[in-house]
Design an enzyme around this catalytic site. Sequence first.
Site, PDB file in Angstrom:
ATOM      1  N   PRO A  22       0.789  -1.227   0.000  1.00  0.00           N
ATOM      2  CA  PRO A  22       0.000   0.000   0.000  1.00  0.00           C
ATOM      3  C   PRO A  22       0.825   1.282   0.000  1.00  0.00           C
ATOM      4  O   PRO A  22       1.878   1.360   0.632  1.00  0.00           O
ATOM      5  CB  PRO A  22      -0.809  -0.107   1.300  1.00  0.00           C
ATOM      6  CG  PRO A  22      -0.063  -1.061   2.150  1.00  0.00           C
ATOM      7  CD  PRO A  22       0.566  -2.043   1.205  1.00  0.00           C
ATOM      8  N   ASN A  23       0.302   2.245  -0.736  1.00  0.00           N
ATOM      9  CA  ASN A  23       0.830   3.616  -0.856  1.00  0.00           C
ATOM     10  C   ASN A  23       2.064   3.733  -1.734  1.00  0.00           C
ATOM     11  O   ASN A  23       2.504   4.851  -2.019  1.00  0.00           O
ATOM     12  CB  ASN A  23       1.110   4.235   0.536  1.00  0.00           C
ATOM     13  CG  ASN A  23      -0.157   4.418   1.334  1.00  0.00           C
ATOM     14  OD1 ASN A  23      -1.120   4.997   0.831  1.00  0.00           O
ATOM     15  ND2 ASN A  23      -0.195   3.894   2.539  1.00  0.00           N
ATOM     16  N   ARG A  30       5.108  12.510  -3.049  1.00  0.00           N
ATOM     17  CA  ARG A  30       5.157  13.043  -1.682  1.00  0.00           C
ATOM     18  C   ARG A  30       6.295  12.385  -0.910  1.00  0.00           C
ATOM     19  O   ARG A  30       6.782  11.335  -1.300  1.00  0.00           O
ATOM     20  CB  ARG A  30       3.837  12.773  -0.959  1.00  0.00           C
ATOM     21  CG  ARG A  30       2.763  13.775  -1.314  1.00  0.00           C
ATOM     22  CD  ARG A  30       1.428  13.342  -0.767  1.00  0.00           C
ATOM     23  NE  ARG A  30       0.562  12.938  -1.872  1.00  0.00           N
ATOM     24  CZ  ARG A  30      -0.531  12.189  -1.749  1.00  0.00           C
ATOM     25  NH1 ARG A  30      -0.883  11.728  -0.572  1.00  0.00           N
ATOM     26  NH2 ARG A  30      -1.261  11.891  -2.804  1.00  0.00           N
ATOM     27  N   TYR A  35      11.573   8.814   0.589  1.00  0.00           N
ATOM     28  CA  TYR A  35      11.461   7.777  -0.448  1.00  0.00           C
ATOM     29  C   TYR A  35      12.095   8.148  -1.783  1.00  0.00           C
ATOM     30  O   TYR A  35      12.113   7.336  -2.699  1.00  0.00           O
ATOM     31  CB  TYR A  35       9.984   7.420  -0.657  1.00  0.00           C
ATOM     32  CG  TYR A  35       9.333   6.870   0.598  1.00  0.00           C
ATOM     33  CD1 TYR A  35       9.816   5.699   1.187  1.00  0.00           C
ATOM     34  CD2 TYR A  35       8.276   7.532   1.207  1.00  0.00           C
ATOM     35  CE1 TYR A  35       9.245   5.204   2.352  1.00  0.00           C
ATOM     36  CE2 TYR A  35       7.696   7.038   2.369  1.00  0.00           C
ATOM     37  CZ  TYR A  35       8.191   5.876   2.931  1.00  0.00           C
ATOM     38  OH  TYR A  35       7.637   5.374   4.084  1.00  0.00           O
ATOM     39  N   ASN A  86       8.064  -5.721  -1.669  1.00  0.00           N
ATOM     40  CA  ASN A  86       8.073  -4.578  -0.756  1.00  0.00           C
ATOM     41  C   ASN A  86       6.668  -4.524  -0.167  1.00  0.00           C
ATOM     42  O   ASN A  86       5.748  -3.987  -0.793  1.00  0.00           O
ATOM     43  CB  ASN A  86       8.409  -3.267  -1.467  1.00  0.00           C
ATOM     44  CG  ASN A  86       8.474  -2.105  -0.467  1.00  0.00           C
ATOM     45  OD1 ASN A  86       8.026  -2.230   0.679  1.00  0.00           O
ATOM     46  ND2 ASN A  86       9.027  -0.982  -0.904  1.00  0.00           N
ATOM     47  N   ALA A  89       3.575  -1.013   4.472  1.00  0.00           N
ATOM     48  CA  ALA A  89       3.101  -1.094   5.865  1.00  0.00           C
ATOM     49  C   ALA A  89       2.584  -2.479   6.237  1.00  0.00           C
ATOM     50  O   ALA A  89       2.617  -2.862   7.416  1.00  0.00           O
ATOM     51  CB  ALA A  89       2.012  -0.045   6.096  1.00  0.00           C
ATOM     52  N   GLU A 110      12.742  -9.764   0.602  1.00  0.00           N
ATOM     53  CA  GLU A 110      12.016  -8.569   1.049  1.00  0.00           C
ATOM     54  C   GLU A 110      12.858  -7.331   0.780  1.00  0.00           C
ATOM     55  O   GLU A 110      14.076  -7.333   1.017  1.00  0.00           O
ATOM     56  CB  GLU A 110      11.737  -8.692   2.551  1.00  0.00           C
ATOM     57  CG  GLU A 110      10.989  -7.507   3.148  1.00  0.00           C
ATOM     58  CD  GLU A 110      10.733  -7.684   4.655  1.00  0.00           C
ATOM     59  OE1 GLU A 110      11.224  -8.687   5.232  1.00  0.00           O
ATOM     60  OE2 GLU A 110      10.059  -6.816   5.234  1.00  0.00           O
ATOM     61  N   HIS A 112      12.850  -2.900   1.183  1.00  0.00           N
ATOM     62  CA  HIS A 112      12.259  -1.620   1.581  1.00  0.00           C
ATOM     63  C   HIS A 112      13.155  -0.514   1.047  1.00  0.00           C
ATOM     64  O   HIS A 112      14.387  -0.620   1.115  1.00  0.00           O
ATOM     65  CB  HIS A 112      12.174  -1.488   3.108  1.00  0.00           C
ATOM     66  CG  HIS A 112      11.231  -2.467   3.725  1.00  0.00           C
ATOM     67  ND1 HIS A 112       9.875  -2.248   3.789  1.00  0.00           N
ATOM     68  CD2 HIS A 112      11.454  -3.683   4.272  1.00  0.00           C
ATOM     69  CE1 HIS A 112       9.301  -3.287   4.369  1.00  0.00           C
ATOM     70  NE2 HIS A 112      10.235  -4.176   4.667  1.00  0.00           N
ATOM     71  N   ARG A 119      14.073   4.339  11.503  1.00  0.00           N
ATOM     72  CA  ARG A 119      12.788   5.034  11.566  1.00  0.00           C
ATOM     73  C   ARG A 119      12.027   4.649  12.849  1.00  0.00           C
ATOM     74  O   ARG A 119      12.622   4.122  13.783  1.00  0.00           O
ATOM     75  CB  ARG A 119      12.007   4.744  10.285  1.00  0.00           C
ATOM     76  CG  ARG A 119      12.784   5.165   9.026  1.00  0.00           C
ATOM     77  CD  ARG A 119      11.978   4.980   7.773  1.00  0.00           C
ATOM     78  NE  ARG A 119      10.803   5.847   7.781  1.00  0.00           N
ATOM     79  CZ  ARG A 119       9.791   5.718   6.917  1.00  0.00           C
ATOM     80  NH1 ARG A 119       9.825   4.764   5.988  1.00  0.00           N
ATOM     81  NH2 ARG A 119       8.757   6.522   6.974  1.00  0.00           N
TER      82      ARG A 119
HETATM   83  O1  CA2 Z   1      10.749   1.955   2.858  1.00  0.00           O
HETATM   84  C1  CA2 Z   1       9.872   1.273   2.325  1.00  0.00           C
HETATM   85  O2  CA2 Z   1       9.960   0.802   1.192  1.00  0.00           O
HETATM   86  C2  CA2 Z   1       8.565   1.043   3.087  1.00  0.00           C
HETATM   87  O3  CA2 Z   1       8.130  -0.289   2.788  1.00  0.00           O
HETATM   88  C3  CA2 Z   1       7.572   2.059   2.556  1.00  0.00           C
HETATM   89  C4  CA2 Z   1       6.229   2.046   3.280  1.00  0.00           C
HETATM   90  C5  CA2 Z   1       6.406   2.101   4.788  1.00  0.00           C
HETATM   91  O4  CA2 Z   1       5.159   1.942   5.434  1.00  0.00           O
HETATM   92  C6  CA2 Z   1       7.385   1.028   5.279  1.00  0.00           C
HETATM   93  O5  CA2 Z   1       7.558   1.192   6.678  1.00  0.00           O
HETATM   94  C7  CA2 Z   1       8.726   1.147   4.589  1.00  0.00           C
HETATM   95  C8  CA2 Z   1       5.383   3.240   2.808  1.00  0.00           C
HETATM   96  C9  CA2 Z   1       4.996   3.145   1.335  1.00  0.00           C
HETATM   97  C10 CA2 Z   1       5.130   4.431   0.606  1.00  0.00           C
HETATM   98  O6  CA2 Z   1       4.366   5.437   1.212  1.00  0.00           O
HETATM   99  C11 CA2 Z   1       4.368   6.688   0.672  1.00  0.00           C
HETATM  100  C12 CA2 Z   1       3.597   7.606   1.354  1.00  0.00           C
HETATM  101  C13 CA2 Z   1       3.533   8.900   0.890  1.00  0.00           C
HETATM  102  C14 CA2 Z   1       4.228   9.286  -0.246  1.00  0.00           C
HETATM  103  C15 CA2 Z   1       4.990   8.354  -0.924  1.00  0.00           C
HETATM  104  C16 CA2 Z   1       5.052   7.054  -0.472  1.00  0.00           C
END
Ligand code: CA2
Length: 163
Positions: A22-23, A30, A35, A86, A89, A110, A112, A119
């Site tokens: 997700p996301n 953003r 990221y 990946n 969350a 896996e 990330h 973090r």
């Molecule tokens: O660092 C990573 O790849 C994560 O898997 C990214 C996840 C986060 O919940 C993990 O802890 C680490 C978040 C996905 C991306 O979320 C975004 C949110 C807003 C803007 C861009 C990406």
Amino acid sequence: MQGSRRRAGKRSTPNVLVLNGPNLNLLGSREPQIYGLATLADIESACRTHAKAIGLAIDFRQSNHEGELVTWVQEARERAAGILVNPAAFGHTSVALYDALVAVTLPVVEVHLSNIFRREQFRHHSYVSLIAKGVICGFGPQGYLLGLDAMRRLVLPDEDTRA
Ligand code: CA2
């Protein structure tokens, strides 16, 4: 002669399911300080190019829905030689995704983008890590390419890995 040619014959290209949680569809728009600026489409393109260069095919997918990810993992049994994931969350929360990855009995790597250990505490635990052969984090999009290299060794252990 015929037999030895057959033994040395070309193997079919292993397919790797590259799964994104997700996301990750928001990448590039953003939170670039965490990221980076690459979009998920940029990462897919880099994965496609790299996979081809090292003799893998990929099926690159993203979903914001836990159940859809679980279904894709289940279907991978018939379609893939390994899973690069990946989980975003869901890595920190999803027993359902963990159970699906256990059940599919394929090698899992896996990845990330961020270093989850630098973090918040809640990101330090991943259910997926319990089943993964290995985990790559903190190297941004390059982590996906490192993950594909690792997967190549897992699914083609007898091949020359200098490519
Ligand atoms: O660092 C990573 O790849 C994560 O898997 C990214 C996840 C986060 O919940 C993990 O802890 C680490 C978040 C996905 C991306 O979320 C975004 C949110 C807003 C803007 C861009 C990406």
